[in-house]
Design a protein around this motif. Structure first.
Motif, PDB file in Angstrom:
ATOM      1  N   GLU A  32      -4.295  -3.964 -12.894  1.00  0.00           N
ATOM      2  CA  GLU A  32      -4.296  -2.305 -12.583  1.00  0.00           C
ATOM      3  C   GLU A  32      -5.542  -2.158 -11.565  1.00  0.00           C
ATOM      4  N   GLU A  40       0.917  -1.202  -0.041  1.00  0.00           N
ATOM      5  CA  GLU A  40       0.026  -0.024   0.171  1.00  0.00           C
ATOM      6  C   GLU A  40       0.725   1.372   0.072  1.00  0.00           C
ATOM      7  N   MET A  72       1.107  -6.845 -11.106  1.00  0.00           N
ATOM      8  CA  MET A  72      -0.480  -6.825 -10.468  1.00  0.00           C
ATOM      9  C   MET A  72      -1.418  -6.379 -11.490  1.00  0.00           C
ATOM     10  N   THR A 123      -5.964  -4.143  -9.108  1.00  0.00           N
ATOM     11  CA  THR A 123      -5.452  -4.453  -7.727  1.00  0.00           C
ATOM     12  C   THR A 123      -4.660  -3.284  -7.310  1.00  0.00           C
ATOM     13  N   LYS A 165      -5.342  -0.087  -8.092  1.00  0.00           N
ATOM     14  CA  LYS A 165      -6.222   0.747  -7.512  1.00  0.00           C
ATOM     15  C   LYS A 165      -6.879   0.517  -6.240  1.00  0.00           C
ATOM     16  N   SER A 166      -7.141  -0.800  -6.026  1.00  0.00           N
ATOM     17  CA  SER A 166      -7.729  -1.263  -4.839  1.00  0.00           C
ATOM     18  C   SER A 166      -6.803  -0.876  -3.521  1.00  0.00           C
ATOM     19  N   HIS A 167      -5.440  -1.026  -3.772  1.00  0.00           N
ATOM     20  CA  HIS A 167      -4.258  -0.703  -2.925  1.00  0.00           C
ATOM     21  C   HIS A 167      -4.442   0.879  -2.586  1.00  0.00           C
ATOM     22  N   ALA A 227       1.139  -1.040 -12.104  1.00  0.00           N
ATOM     23  CA  ALA A 227       0.967  -2.378 -12.218  1.00  0.00           C
ATOM     24  C   ALA A 227       1.886  -3.206 -13.214  1.00  0.00           C
TER      25      ALA A 227
END
Lengths: 173, 161
Positions: free
Chosen positions: B141, B116, B139, B143, B145-147, B134
């Protein structure tokens, strides 16, 4: 609850797209309905600003270091060419001290004395940032300064800085 | 033959929008936020930075964004204001909250997971794109954005809805 969720989803969306969330009309409406959201946004923005600040400080130091190194090398080159010019005059050379290439300089210096000196100076500065890679080359000997293809905008500070430094290097005439 | 009308100038358009901006400022800044002063500043800035306005966009949101920036600046100034301003109960309450937040910020950063923090620094600190991150972190994209969203939320101590 839903208002806050909507708010942060839209804020994230705006930040992901590198837009100012405050310019989003829907977010403006949500803020007017709950002005406390503006304070929450402010807190996150302040945190993000502090993340950026060390980067900016490092960038400032990097520029300063590049400038200092470039200035030092330029001075060394000036000193070297002047000393070499004096040596040429001592040896009875009448040719003007211009457009000398590295090979000629090496040959001449070998005749004069064996003291080590800078015969040619070439500085290649490669800068990589989010905008792309910029390469600046400052070459002495042939006394030319050229910019290598750059993906960065022409307004990038560092190349200008180096260009300015290069432009004050005397030709030795 | 229809009568030709001149397009309103930028200044005229700003003047037309100001009443709604005033109402907006009253709601967001409250009476203690001196909305009339802020409105003057909005008008002055709008005229000063008129060249930055994209005519294809609506003027109202642009002016309200400017107004919100001024409200934020005003609150930041209050936070830093020395002396008597800090002695009012509201300012003290707000100041205390903000000081606590600042002291807590480093801890909050430390509390983020490594990924994060990495994603947050790359995106906001270094200006890398989601796509570039990414690729760098191998990982998707989504994921990234989620982080990123989770990290922002934790950084600002925003309660989960």
């Amino acid at each position: 609850m839903n208002r806050r969720k909507d708010f942060w989803e839209r804020v994230d969306e705006a930040w992901d797209a590198r837009r100012d969330p405050l310019e989003d009309a829907a977010l403006q409406r949500l803020i007017s309905e709950d002005p406390g959201l503006l304070d929450e946004l402010r807190r996150v923005e302040r945190g993000l600003r502090e993340l950026r600040a060390p980067q900016a400080r490092r960038s400032g130091w990097a520029r300063l270091m590049i400038a200092a190194v470039a200035a030092g090398l330029a001075l060394a080159w000036i000193w070297s060419t002047r000393r070499d010019g004096d040596g040429s005059r001592d040896a009875g050379s009448t040719s003007p001290h211009t457009q000398r290439d590295a090979a000629a300089l090496a040959s001449e210096s070998h005749e004069l004395d064996a003291t080590p000196r800078i015969l040619a100076l070439r500085i290649v500065n490669t800068l990589a940032d989010a905008r792309g890679v910029t390469e600046v080359e400052l070459a002495s000997g042939v006394r030319s300064t050229r910019f290598v293809a750059s993906t960065a905008p022409a307004s990038t500070l560092e190349p200008r800085l180096l260009y300015a430094l290069a432009s004050v290097v005397p030709t030795g005439n | 033959m229809p009568e030709e009308r001149d397009e309103p100038s930028f200044e005229q358009r700003v003047l037309r929008e100001l009443p709604s901006v005033r109402a907006y400022l009253r709601r967001v800044a409250g009476p203690e936020g001196e909305p009339e002063d802020l409105l003057q500043e909005v008008a002055a800035r709008a005229l000063k930075y008129s060249s930055a306005f994209d005519p294809a966009r609506e003027l109202g949101p642009w002016l309200r964004a400017m107004a919100l920036r001024l409200v934020i600046d005003q609150r930041e100034r209050t936070r830093r204001a020395p002396g008597e301003l800090r002695h009012t109960p509201e300012a003290q309450e707000r100041g205390l909250e903000l000081v606590e937040h600042r002291e807590d910020l480093q801890q909050r950063l430390a509390r983020l997971t490594a990924v994060e923090r990495d994603v947050l620094v790359r995106f906001h600190g270094r200006g890398e794109s989601v796509r570039a991150i990414a690729i760098a972190l191998a990982m998707p994209e989504g994921t990234v954005k989620s982080h990123l969203h989770r990290a922002r939320k934790r950084l600002g101590a925003v309660e989960a809805p």
